[in-house]
Design an enzyme around this catalytic site. Structure first.
Site, short mmCIF file in Angstrom:
data_model
loop_
_atom_site.label_atom_id
_atom_site.label_comp_id
_atom_site.label_asym_id
_atom_site.label_seq_id
_atom_site.Cartn_x
_atom_site.Cartn_y
_atom_site.Cartn_z
N THR A 72 11.57 4.53 5.58
CA THR A 72 10.45 4.84 6.48
C THR A 72 9.73 3.54 6.87
O THR A 72 8.59 3.58 7.31
CB THR A 72 9.43 5.80 5.82
OG1 THR A 72 8.91 5.19 4.64
CG2 THR A 72 10.04 7.14 5.46
N SER A 73 10.39 2.38 6.68
CA SER A 73 9.70 1.11 6.98
C SER A 73 9.95 0.69 8.43
O SER A 73 9.19 1.04 9.32
CB SER A 73 10.09 0.03 5.97
OG SER A 73 11.47 -0.26 6.03
N ARG A 74 11.03 -0.05 8.66
CA ARG A 74 11.43 -0.41 10.02
C ARG A 74 12.95 -0.32 10.07
O ARG A 74 13.63 -0.69 9.11
CB ARG A 74 10.98 -1.82 10.39
CG ARG A 74 9.50 -1.95 10.71
CD ARG A 74 9.13 -1.27 12.04
NE ARG A 74 7.72 -1.40 12.36
CZ ARG A 74 6.77 -0.51 12.06
NH1 ARG A 74 7.08 0.61 11.42
NH2 ARG A 74 5.52 -0.72 12.41
N PHE A 79 3.81 8.47 10.09
CA PHE A 79 2.37 8.16 10.21
C PHE A 79 1.58 9.33 10.80
O PHE A 79 0.36 9.29 10.85
CB PHE A 79 2.17 6.94 11.14
CG PHE A 79 2.43 7.28 12.59
CD1 PHE A 79 3.71 7.38 13.07
CD2 PHE A 79 1.37 7.53 13.46
CE1 PHE A 79 3.96 7.71 14.40
CE2 PHE A 79 1.60 7.86 14.80
CZ PHE A 79 2.91 7.94 15.26
N HIS A 126 10.31 8.63 13.73
CA HIS A 126 9.12 7.80 13.49
C HIS A 126 7.85 8.65 13.47
O HIS A 126 6.90 8.40 14.22
CB HIS A 126 9.01 6.69 14.55
CG HIS A 126 8.30 5.46 14.02
ND1 HIS A 126 8.71 4.19 14.30
CD2 HIS A 126 7.22 5.33 13.23
CE1 HIS A 126 7.90 3.32 13.70
NE2 HIS A 126 6.98 4.01 13.05
N GLN A 127 7.86 9.64 12.60
CA GLN A 127 6.70 10.53 12.52
C GLN A 127 5.97 10.42 11.18
O GLN A 127 5.03 11.18 10.93
CB GLN A 127 7.11 12.00 12.76
CG GLN A 127 7.92 12.62 11.62
CD GLN A 127 8.12 14.11 11.81
OE1 GLN A 127 9.03 14.53 12.53
NE2 GLN A 127 7.29 14.92 11.17
N LYS A 155 0.82 -1.22 0.00
CA LYS A 155 0.00 0.00 0.00
C LYS A 155 0.86 1.27 0.00
O LYS A 155 0.61 2.20 -0.76
CB LYS A 155 -0.93 -0.02 1.22
CG LYS A 155 -2.04 -1.05 1.10
CD LYS A 155 -2.92 -1.13 2.30
CE LYS A 155 -2.24 -1.76 3.49
NZ LYS A 155 -1.91 -3.20 3.32
N ILE A 156 1.89 1.30 0.86
CA ILE A 156 2.70 2.53 0.95
C ILE A 156 3.61 2.64 -0.28
O ILE A 156 3.70 3.71 -0.90
CB ILE A 156 3.51 2.54 2.27
CG1 ILE A 156 2.55 2.62 3.47
CG2 ILE A 156 4.48 3.73 2.28
CD1 ILE A 156 3.20 2.42 4.82
N GLU A 188 15.50 2.27 17.97
CA GLU A 188 14.72 3.47 18.26
C GLU A 188 13.91 3.38 19.55
O GLU A 188 13.53 4.40 20.12
CB GLU A 188 13.77 3.79 17.10
CG GLU A 188 12.62 2.79 16.92
CD GLU A 188 11.66 3.20 15.80
OE1 GLU A 188 12.15 3.50 14.70
OE2 GLU A 188 10.44 3.20 16.04
#
Ligand code: NAI
Length: 339
Positions: free
Chosen positions: A232-234, A298, A295-296, A154-155, A263
């Site tokens: 931006t995944s993990r 989202f 981690h912003q 999706k992303i 993190e």
């Protein structure tokens, strides 16, 4: 249903309270992260609501199950922090929020890409100090460049869709190719070929045993010199130490991260008054060509609203039928998951 909600900030409470219309459920909020020490706080709760850096290993899940918890409702899409085998052994249902505004993460990815390329992070500080020199701020046109998208769910699909507007060439890598991404003109290639031919690589795969340290020294050695890497995944999808070596010897041109391997000890907290003990992270902060957000990706109003509503829908359905709406099972770890 009584729900123990861990790792909550005021913004989480605001959106969860709004979604818990009529106070159907008794939400008990804890600032603390879920861990072996804090798991007993969930005593008497039938459900636990957890976020990305909460620990849901076998020991924690056992404590929760022993105390009567039956549902783990994740407020995230990723579920790499949950021992699914242990949850299954203990009879705990695990639910998540499969899609909450993929646009939020995709748009942040583009923000990182554009900011890093045009050095906006450096220009912002310079201009505030009356320094209008352009040396060191040279970027490149995105037009005509090749961008590799790793993970086209999706992303990744949303990122590819936005990137089409910049007239870039798209390469993609995913064990389950997405026809919508092929339709955008993207060519599916091997991981190695993608890194060899891309000016920019952006990572959108989940963290699984197969993707842990997917970007390592061997892959970086094959990458196009000067590559811009966006994650931006993990965090653990890249081997941070290998990436630092790549930045030091210049094989890696620039790096933007919204996630970091370690993190959990840093992100979501104000540590501005403390000494950062993580030397790897501290080293990353010293590079002018590294851009980090905590981690912003989202973090938009739309995404937080959707997270809260889907979380409550999972809890509602479980309370009514014993089955959540968006159940996580191990076979969904690889493979695109429908919303
Ligand atoms: P998705 O499930 O729709 O897509 C993931 C894609 O990765 C799938 O197409 C899957 O086949 C692919 N994939 C699996 N293994 C792969 C491999 N070895 N190599 C290449 N591709 C592989 O997931 P979605 O919603 O697009 O999210 C992707 C990831 O983004 C999540 O798993 C999560 O870790 C991360 N995320 C980060 C956020 C942030 O705030 N920074 C917020 C939300 C998600």
């Amino acid at each position: 249903m009584k729900v123990a909600v861990f790792s909550t900030k005021p913004y989480d409470r605001h959106f969860l309270d709004a979604a818990n219309a009529g106070n159907t459920h008794h939400l008990v909020y804890f600032d603390a992260r879920l861990s072996a020490e804090t798991a007993p706080l969930a005593a008497d709760a039938e459900a636990v609501c957890a976020f990305v850096n909460d620990v849901l290993d076998r020991a924690v899940l056992t404590t929760l199950a022993d105390n009567g918890v039956r549902l783990i409702a994740l407020r995230s899409a990723g579920f790499n922090n949950v021992d699914l085998a242990a949850a299954s052994d203990l009879g705990l249902a695990v639910a998540r929020v499969p899609a909450y505004s993929p646009r939020a993460v995709a748009e942040h990815t583009l923000a990182l890409m554009l900011c890093l390329n045009r050095k906006i992070h450096r220009a912002y500080n310079r201009v505030r100090e009356g320094n209008f020199a352009l040396d060191g701020l040279l970027g490149f046109d995105l037009h005509g460049k090749t961008v590799g998208v790793v993970g086209t769910g999706k992303i990744g699909e949303t990122v590819a869709t936005i990137l089409r507007g910049f007239d870039v060439r798209l390469l993609a890598h995913d064990p389950y190719p997405n026809p919508a991404v092929s339709a955008l003109g993207a060519r599916y290639v091997s991981r190695e070929e993608l890194f060899q031919n891309s000016d920019i690589v952006t990572l959108h795969c989940p963290l699984t045993p197969d993707t842990r340290h997917l970007v390592d020294a061997a892959l970086l050695a094959k990458a196009k010199p000067g590559l811009m890497l966006i994650n931006t995944s993990r965090g653990a999808v890249i081997d941070t130490r290998a990436v630092i070596r790549g930045l030091k010897d210049g094989t890696l041109g620039s790096l933007a991260l919204d996630v970091y391997e370690e993190e959990a000890d840093l992100f979501f907290e104000d540590l501005s008054d403390t000494v950062i003990r993580d030397d790897v992270f501290a080293r990353l902060l010293t590079f002018p060509n590294v851009l980090i957000t905590g981690h912003q990706a989202f973090f938009t109003r739309e995404a937080l609203g959707q997270i809260a509503e889907t979380t409550l829908a999972n809890i509602d359905a479980f309370a009514a039928t014993g089955q959540a709406v968006h159940v996580v099972s191990s076979e969904k770890v690889v493979g695109r998951t429908a919303a």
